[in-house]
Each structure stands twice: as structure tokens, then as C-alpha cells.
Design a protein around this motif. Structure first.
Motif, PDB file in Angstrom:
ATOM      1  N   LEU A  36      -3.385  -6.824  13.921  1.00 58.24           N
ATOM      2  CA  LEU A  36      -3.387  -6.299  12.781  1.00 58.24           C
ATOM      3  C   LEU A  36      -2.705  -7.324  11.694  1.00 58.24           C
ATOM      4  O   LEU A  36      -3.254  -7.692  10.525  1.00 58.24           O
ATOM      5  N   SER A  39      -4.976 -10.540  11.384  1.00 57.57           N
ATOM      6  CA  SER A  39      -6.018 -10.262  10.458  1.00 57.57           C
ATOM      7  C   SER A  39      -5.645 -10.151   9.169  1.00 57.57           C
ATOM      8  O   SER A  39      -6.479 -10.697   8.288  1.00 57.57           O
ATOM      9  N   ARG A  40      -4.442  -9.407   8.874  1.00 55.92           N
ATOM     10  CA  ARG A  40      -4.004  -9.535   7.431  1.00 55.92           C
ATOM     11  C   ARG A  40      -4.092 -10.833   6.831  1.00 55.92           C
ATOM     12  O   ARG A  40      -4.030 -11.226   5.752  1.00 55.92           O
ATOM     13  N   SER A  44      -7.934  -9.306   5.459  1.00 58.12           N
ATOM     14  CA  SER A  44      -8.982  -8.355   6.045  1.00 58.12           C
ATOM     15  C   SER A  44      -9.458  -7.438   4.969  1.00 58.12           C
ATOM     16  O   SER A  44     -10.315  -6.490   5.561  1.00 58.12           O
ATOM     17  N   TRP A  46     -12.024  -7.219   1.407  1.00 58.89           N
ATOM     18  CA  TRP A  46     -13.475  -7.396   1.157  1.00 58.89           C
ATOM     19  C   TRP A  46     -13.456  -8.374  -0.055  1.00 58.89           C
ATOM     20  O   TRP A  46     -12.848  -8.425  -1.076  1.00 58.89           O
ATOM     21  N   PRO A  51     -17.350  -9.339   3.790  1.00 56.51           N
ATOM     22  CA  PRO A  51     -15.771  -9.153   4.563  1.00 56.51           C
ATOM     23  C   PRO A  51     -15.333 -10.483   4.602  1.00 56.51           C
ATOM     24  O   PRO A  51     -15.855 -11.467   4.771  1.00 56.51           O
ATOM     25  N   GLY A  54     -10.519 -11.703   8.365  1.00 55.82           N
ATOM     26  CA  GLY A  54      -9.744 -10.711   9.295  1.00 55.82           C
ATOM     27  C   GLY A  54     -10.292  -9.241   9.182  1.00 55.82           C
ATOM     28  O   GLY A  54      -9.693  -8.581   9.669  1.00 55.82           O
ATOM     29  N   TYR A  55     -11.356  -8.958   8.483  1.00 58.71           N
ATOM     30  CA  TYR A  55     -11.805  -7.529   8.167  1.00 58.71           C
ATOM     31  C   TYR A  55     -12.202  -6.700   9.637  1.00 58.71           C
ATOM     32  O   TYR A  55     -11.490  -5.789   9.781  1.00 58.71           O
ATOM     33  N   PRO A  57     -11.299  -7.738  12.869  1.00 56.63           N
ATOM     34  CA  PRO A  57     -10.372  -7.878  13.783  1.00 56.63           C
ATOM     35  C   PRO A  57      -9.212  -6.605  13.285  1.00 56.63           C
ATOM     36  O   PRO A  57      -8.791  -6.200  14.042  1.00 56.63           O
ATOM     37  N   PHE A  58      -9.046  -6.589  11.906  1.00 59.50           N
ATOM     38  CA  PHE A  58      -8.173  -5.642  11.357  1.00 59.50           C
ATOM     39  C   PHE A  58      -8.540  -4.237  11.878  1.00 59.50           C
ATOM     40  O   PHE A  58      -7.816  -3.349  12.418  1.00 59.50           O
ATOM     41  N   TYR A  59      -9.809  -4.014  11.792  1.00 61.23           N
ATOM     42  CA  TYR A  59     -10.417  -2.575  12.368  1.00 61.23           C
ATOM     43  C   TYR A  59     -10.211  -2.542  13.856  1.00 61.23           C
ATOM     44  O   TYR A  59      -9.760  -1.584  14.395  1.00 61.23           O
TER      45      TYR A  59
END
Length: 173
Positions: A36, A39-40, A44, A46, A51, A54-55, A57-59
């Protein structure tokens, strides 16, 4: 009534399964938090192009944290908490008798290269766990290392890691 054999068996002691499950769940949560945060830092959200890096990987990190938290809850507070012994002392000793030498083997590869480390590792296992004679173990460990050295370095011309100390430097490889 217990049979005499069952009565003579000592009770297993060791770490309960739910403690191991809780520890693994905590590691999954920790790994999810690392994903998290990473990715931030990548972005992360849009963007105008779609995206960010890190979009997704964040999820994935979020899913890891949620699943780890669920497993942690079940392990510690669940109604069907598994209190059986995960591993007893004898089992742990057998696992560590392989795991600790393997860790030293990986370190030895970094220092002395794969050939020297493998010869020592094979001979050591044969002596300690296999109960073979020292002479037979050393000869076989060296023979296997020499065979693989010839196969990779000489015949296939594929250099393998020689280690930071490079003890085979005198051979020109």
C-alpha cells in the motif's frame, strides 16, 4: 479405556496452530501495508492517462490487508480456533536440522561460490544426517562439485557464481 500404548505416549507440547496462523496473518498484513505504501508513492490514483503506476498494486495491497485481518480475527477470536499443536519439539528440531544448514549454504555461496559451498554442503549432510564416513562424504562432495564445474564452466561455457572471495580464481575461471 485407553490401550497401554496410548497411555504410554507423552502428551505433545509445542506451539498451537492458532498462534502460527495469527503470526502468518500478521505477516500478510505487514506485506499488504508495504505494498500500500509503495503504491501510494508510485501514484495509486487515476490520472488523465488512466490508472497511475500504483493503482492496481494499491488494491492488491488492500486485499492482502483485508484477508490478513480476517485470518487474524479467525485465528485469535474465532469460534473454531485450532488449538492443536502445530509442531512439537522433535519435529521442529528435524526441520531446523535442514533449515539452518541451508541458510549457511546460501551465505557460503555468496562468499565462496556455488562449487565450494556445494561440496561442503553435500559432504556435511552426508556426515551429519546420513551417517556416512567422513572420507566417503568428502570424496563424493568434491566429485559432485568437480563434475558440475566441468559440466557448466568447461563443457557448456556457462559461468556460475564464484563468490566474493573467488577461491577458484587460480584456475582462470
Amino acid at each position: 479405556m485407553d490401550s497401554p500404548q496410548q497411555a504410554a505416549e507423552p502428551e505433545r507440547t509445542g506451539v498451537p496452530t492458532f498462534i502460527v496462523e495469527a503470526a502468518v496473518a500478521a505477516l500478510v498484513i505487514l506485506f499488504g501495508l508495504v505494498v500500500l505504501v509503495g503504491s501510494r508513492n508510485l501514484g495509486s490514483g487515476w490520472t488523465t492517462d488512466g490508472p497511475g503506476a500504483g493503482y492496481f498494486p494499491f488494491y492488491i495491497g488492500l486485499i492482502l490487508c483485508i484477508s490478513g485481518a480476517g485470518t487474524l480475527y479467525q485465528a485469535l477470536l474465532g469460534k473454531k480456533r485450532n488449538t492443536e499443536i502445530f509442531v512439537d519439539g522433535e519435529q521442529l528440531k528435524r526441520v531446523l536440522s535442514v533449515l539452518i544448514p541451508a541458510a549457511f549454504y546460501v551465505l557460503a555461496i555468496q562468499l565462496f561460490g556455488i562449487y565450494i559451498a556445494s561440496a561442503v554442503y553435500i559432504a556435511g549432510f552426508m556426515i551429519v544426517l546420513g551417517k556416512f564416513s567422513k572420507a566417503k562424504s568428502i570424496v563424493l562432495g568434491l566429485a559432485i562439485a568437480v563434475f558440475f564445474f566441468l559440466m557448466f564452466e568447461v563443457w557448456f561455457k556457462i559461468p556460475l557464481h564464484k563468490g566474493m572471495l573467488n577461491p577458484l580464481d587460480f584456475l582462470g575461471y
